[in-house]
Motif scaffolding. Structure first.
Motif, PDB file in Angstrom:
ATOM      1  N   ARG A  22      -2.961   8.833  52.369  1.00 15.02           N
ATOM      2  CA  ARG A  22      -3.881   8.128  51.471  1.00 15.02           C
ATOM      3  C   ARG A  22      -3.130   7.230  50.486  1.00 15.02           C
ATOM      4  O   ARG A  22      -3.735   6.490  49.721  1.00 15.02           O
ATOM      5  CB  ARG A  22      -4.746   9.136  50.705  1.00 15.02           C
ATOM      6  N   GLY A  23      -1.826   7.263  50.520  1.00 16.93           N
ATOM      7  CA  GLY A  23      -1.014   6.470  49.595  1.00 16.93           C
ATOM      8  C   GLY A  23      -0.794   5.053  50.107  1.00 16.93           C
ATOM      9  O   GLY A  23      -1.301   4.650  51.164  1.00 16.93           O
ATOM     10  N   LEU A  24      -0.041   4.278  49.343  1.00 16.56           N
ATOM     11  CA  LEU A  24       0.237   2.875  49.696  1.00 16.56           C
ATOM     12  C   LEU A  24       0.880   2.780  51.086  1.00 16.56           C
ATOM     13  O   LEU A  24       0.404   2.052  51.964  1.00 16.56           O
ATOM     14  CB  LEU A  24       1.162   2.272  48.624  1.00 16.56           C
ATOM     15  N   VAL A  25       1.952   3.510  51.294  1.00 19.36           N
ATOM     16  CA  VAL A  25       2.700   3.407  52.553  1.00 19.36           C
ATOM     17  C   VAL A  25       1.976   4.149  53.678  1.00 19.36           C
ATOM     18  O   VAL A  25       1.791   3.608  54.777  1.00 19.36           O
ATOM     19  CB  VAL A  25       4.135   3.963  52.370  1.00 19.36           C
ATOM     20  N   GLY A  26       1.558   5.379  53.409  1.00 22.03           N
ATOM     21  CA  GLY A  26       0.915   6.173  54.456  1.00 22.03           C
ATOM     22  C   GLY A  26      -0.325   5.491  55.005  1.00 22.03           C
ATOM     23  O   GLY A  26      -0.556   5.475  56.227  1.00 22.03           O
ATOM     24  N   SER A  27      -1.126   4.891  54.126  1.00 26.47           N
ATOM     25  CA  SER A  27      -2.355   4.248  54.614  1.00 26.47           C
ATOM     26  C   SER A  27      -2.034   3.005  55.436  1.00 26.47           C
ATOM     27  O   SER A  27      -2.745   2.681  56.391  1.00 26.47           O
ATOM     28  CB  SER A  27      -3.300   3.925  53.454  1.00 26.47           C
ATOM     29  N   SER A  45      -4.912  15.630  53.252  1.00 28.01           N
ATOM     30  CA  SER A  45      -4.760  15.162  51.875  1.00 28.01           C
ATOM     31  C   SER A  45      -3.978  16.218  51.083  1.00 28.01           C
ATOM     32  O   SER A  45      -3.847  17.375  51.506  1.00 28.01           O
ATOM     33  CB  SER A  45      -6.125  14.899  51.256  1.00 28.01           C
ATOM     34  N   HIS A  46      -3.533  15.796  49.929  1.00 29.18           N
ATOM     35  CA  HIS A  46      -2.759  16.673  49.046  1.00 29.18           C
ATOM     36  C   HIS A  46      -3.541  17.955  48.744  1.00 29.18           C
ATOM     37  O   HIS A  46      -2.982  19.055  48.763  1.00 29.18           O
ATOM     38  CB  HIS A  46      -2.479  15.885  47.762  1.00 29.18           C
ATOM     39  N   SER A  47      -4.870  17.806  48.517  1.00 30.14           N
ATOM     40  CA  SER A  47      -5.658  19.002  48.168  1.00 30.14           C
ATOM     41  C   SER A  47      -5.830  19.936  49.370  1.00 30.14           C
ATOM     42  O   SER A  47      -6.015  21.141  49.209  1.00 30.14           O
ATOM     43  CB  SER A  47      -7.020  18.602  47.594  1.00 30.14           C
ATOM     44  N   ASP A  48      -5.750  19.416  50.578  1.00 29.72           N
ATOM     45  CA  ASP A  48      -5.846  20.270  51.776  1.00 29.72           C
ATOM     46  C   ASP A  48      -4.521  20.966  52.089  1.00 29.72           C
ATOM     47  O   ASP A  48      -4.504  22.081  52.618  1.00 29.72           O
ATOM     48  CB  ASP A  48      -6.232  19.432  53.003  1.00 29.72           C
ATOM     49  N   LEU A  49      -3.427  20.292  51.828  1.00 28.94           N
ATOM     50  CA  LEU A  49      -2.107  20.848  52.159  1.00 28.94           C
ATOM     51  C   LEU A  49      -1.111  20.367  51.109  1.00 28.94           C
ATOM     52  O   LEU A  49      -0.734  19.183  51.096  1.00 28.94           O
ATOM     53  CB  LEU A  49      -1.663  20.377  53.558  1.00 28.94           C
ATOM     54  N   ASP A  50      -0.686  21.278  50.251  1.00 27.07           N
ATOM     55  CA  ASP A  50       0.314  20.934  49.232  1.00 27.07           C
ATOM     56  C   ASP A  50       1.699  21.113  49.856  1.00 27.07           C
ATOM     57  O   ASP A  50       2.138  22.237  50.121  1.00 27.07           O
ATOM     58  CB  ASP A  50       0.138  21.837  48.001  1.00 27.07           C
ATOM     59  N   LEU A  51       2.361  20.004  50.066  1.00 30.05           N
ATOM     60  CA  LEU A  51       3.635  20.043  50.806  1.00 30.05           C
ATOM     61  C   LEU A  51       4.780  20.634  49.990  1.00 30.05           C
ATOM     62  O   LEU A  51       5.870  20.843  50.524  1.00 30.05           O
ATOM     63  CB  LEU A  51       3.993  18.626  51.274  1.00 30.05           C
ATOM     64  N   THR A  52       4.538  20.935  48.711  1.00 31.48           N
ATOM     65  CA  THR A  52       5.600  21.607  47.943  1.00 31.48           C
ATOM     66  C   THR A  52       5.641  23.108  48.234  1.00 31.48           C
ATOM     67  O   THR A  52       6.577  23.791  47.826  1.00 31.48           O
ATOM     68  CB  THR A  52       5.423  21.410  46.408  1.00 31.48           C
ATOM     69  N   ILE A  53       4.604  23.622  48.926  1.00 32.42           N
ATOM     70  CA  ILE A  53       4.543  25.081  49.165  1.00 32.42           C
ATOM     71  C   ILE A  53       5.043  25.383  50.577  1.00 32.42           C
ATOM     72  O   ILE A  53       4.368  25.100  51.585  1.00 32.42           O
ATOM     73  CB  ILE A  53       3.097  25.588  48.955  1.00 32.42           C
ATOM     74  N   ALA A  73       4.822  11.133  52.071  1.00 30.63           N
ATOM     75  CA  ALA A  73       4.299  11.857  50.904  1.00 30.63           C
ATOM     76  C   ALA A  73       5.449  12.080  49.939  1.00 30.63           C
ATOM     77  O   ALA A  73       6.528  12.540  50.341  1.00 30.63           O
ATOM     78  CB  ALA A  73       3.709  13.203  51.330  1.00 30.63           C
ATOM     79  N   ALA A  74       5.221  11.765  48.684  1.00 36.49           N
ATOM     80  CA  ALA A  74       6.266  11.941  47.679  1.00 36.49           C
ATOM     81  C   ALA A  74       5.659  11.759  46.298  1.00 36.49           C
ATOM     82  O   ALA A  74       4.540  11.269  46.165  1.00 36.49           O
ATOM     83  CB  ALA A  74       7.381  10.907  47.889  1.00 36.49           C
ATOM     84  N   LYS A  75       6.413  12.154  45.302  1.00 37.45           N
ATOM     85  CA  LYS A  75       6.076  11.813  43.914  1.00 37.45           C
ATOM     86  C   LYS A  75       6.666  10.425  43.673  1.00 37.45           C
ATOM     87  O   LYS A  75       7.887  10.243  43.759  1.00 37.45           O
ATOM     88  CB  LYS A  75       6.701  12.844  42.978  1.00 37.45           C
TER      89      LYS A  75
END
Ligand SMILES: NC(=O)C1=CN([C@@H]2O[C@H](COP(=O)(O)OP(=O)(O)OC[C@H]3O[C@@H](n4cnc5c(N)ncnc54)[C@H](OP(=O)(O)O)[C@@H]3O)[C@@H](O)[C@H]2O)C=CC1
Ligand SMILES: C[C@H]1O[C@H](OP(=O)(O)OP(=O)(O)OC[C@H]2O[C@@H](n3cnc4c(=O)[nH]c(N)nc43)[C@H](O)[C@@H]2O)[C@@H](O)[C@@H](O)C1=O
Length: 243
Positions: A22-27, A45-53, A73-75
């Protein structure tokens, strides 16, 4: 998952995990892959899967078994965000990329592409920047925490290539702009920030617009759709451990 290692473009039904879709690059990557006829994109999406976990990432990969991974996906943020939240930029990015790169390897992903950034190179690297400038001198202090995380991601891809002959490659885009950009007043990059500010000034009839800094810094800019073209090219054609 098929174990045949056909090329990226050969099988339009291959399951491709675009992390950060959903981000600039990913989209932009999703738009490009749909235009090319890919039919089996794996998107969370981030809310479906938090990649930090880590445990969530591990079970996601074990269940879904994607064949290709594009890690967008990144900060992410501009100069102010990077300078204000150094702990977030180093810790979140290290977690996301470590979890995703290792889970992709452990689950037999055929190829992974990691997105770094041109800020990994030294602040005073000779221009145009050569790949060999990496780690030769100090980084730009405003984004060194983010840059250190990105360098770790690149090195992780190289290490997995060297030890396991696993196909993980990295791309280092410069400052990007385009559809789905972040227009936050404080945390965005310079192009969307100035677009927003000049638009607001025009609409509000303001007499002046404030631009940060001295006005002397130079940057290269790349439209995100051109980056998406390059990423598909790398997925199809590039294999190796250099950037
Ligand atoms: N923009 C630029 O100018 C440049 C970007 N890059 C690199 O390109 C990549 C993509 O950047 P860009 O598209 O601009 O960034 P964006 O901020 O537009 O998008 C980042 C995406 O990552 C997702 N994300 C963030 N944290 C998590 C998390 N914990 N779990 C799951 N998803 C998460 C976001 O989801 P959500 O929105 O839901 O939080 C969002 O979809 C990054 O690696 C960045 O470093 C490199 C050079 C320049
Ligand atoms: C891609 C790269 O992007 C970031 O690096 P950056 O290029 O320094 O980021 P930027 O786009 O925010 O700024 C570019 C220049 O522009 C000037 N500037 C003027 N006026 C505004 C303004 O209004 N907003 C912003 N953001 N900058 C402004 C600003 O002072 C700077 O000199 C990294 O942190 C990191 O994320 C990274 O990898």
């Amino acid at each position: 998952m098929s174990t045949d290692k056909t090329s990226f473009m050969a099988d339009k039904s291959a399951k491709i995990f675009v992390a950060g879709h959903r981000g600039l690059v990913g989209s932009a990557i999703v738009r490009k892959l749909h235009r090319l006829g890919f039919t089996n994109l794996l998107l969370r999406s981030h809310s479906d899967l938090d990649l930090t976990i880590q445990s969530h990432v591990d079970s996601f990969f074990a269940t879904e078994k994607p064949r290709f991974v594009i890690l967008a996906a990144a900060k992410v943020g501009g100069i102010h965000a990077n300078n204000t939240y150094p702990a977030d930029f180093i810790s979140i990015n290290l977690k996301i990329q470590t979890n995703v790169i290792h889970a992709a390897y452990a689950n037999n992903v055929q190829k992974l592409l990691f997105l770094g950034s041109s800020c990994i190179y030294p602040k005073h690297a000779p221009q145009p920047i050569k790949e060999s400038a990496l780690l030769t001198a100090p980084l730009e202090p405003t984004n060194e925490w983010y840059a250190v995380a990105k360098i770790a991601g690149i090195k992780m891809c190289q290490a997995y290539w060297l030890q396991y002959n696993w196909d993980a490659v990295s791309a280092m885009p410069t400052n990007l702009y385009g559809q789905n950009d972040n227009f936050d007043n404080d945390n965005s990059h310079v192009l969307p920030a100035l677009m927003r500010r000049f638009h607001a000034a025009k609409v509000g009839g303001a007499k002046e617009v404030v631009v940060w800094g001295s006005g002397r810094p130079l940057r290269e800019f790349l439209h995100v759709d051109d980056l998406a073209d390059g990423i598909v090219f790398l997925m199809e054609r590039y294999r190796g451990w250099s950037m």
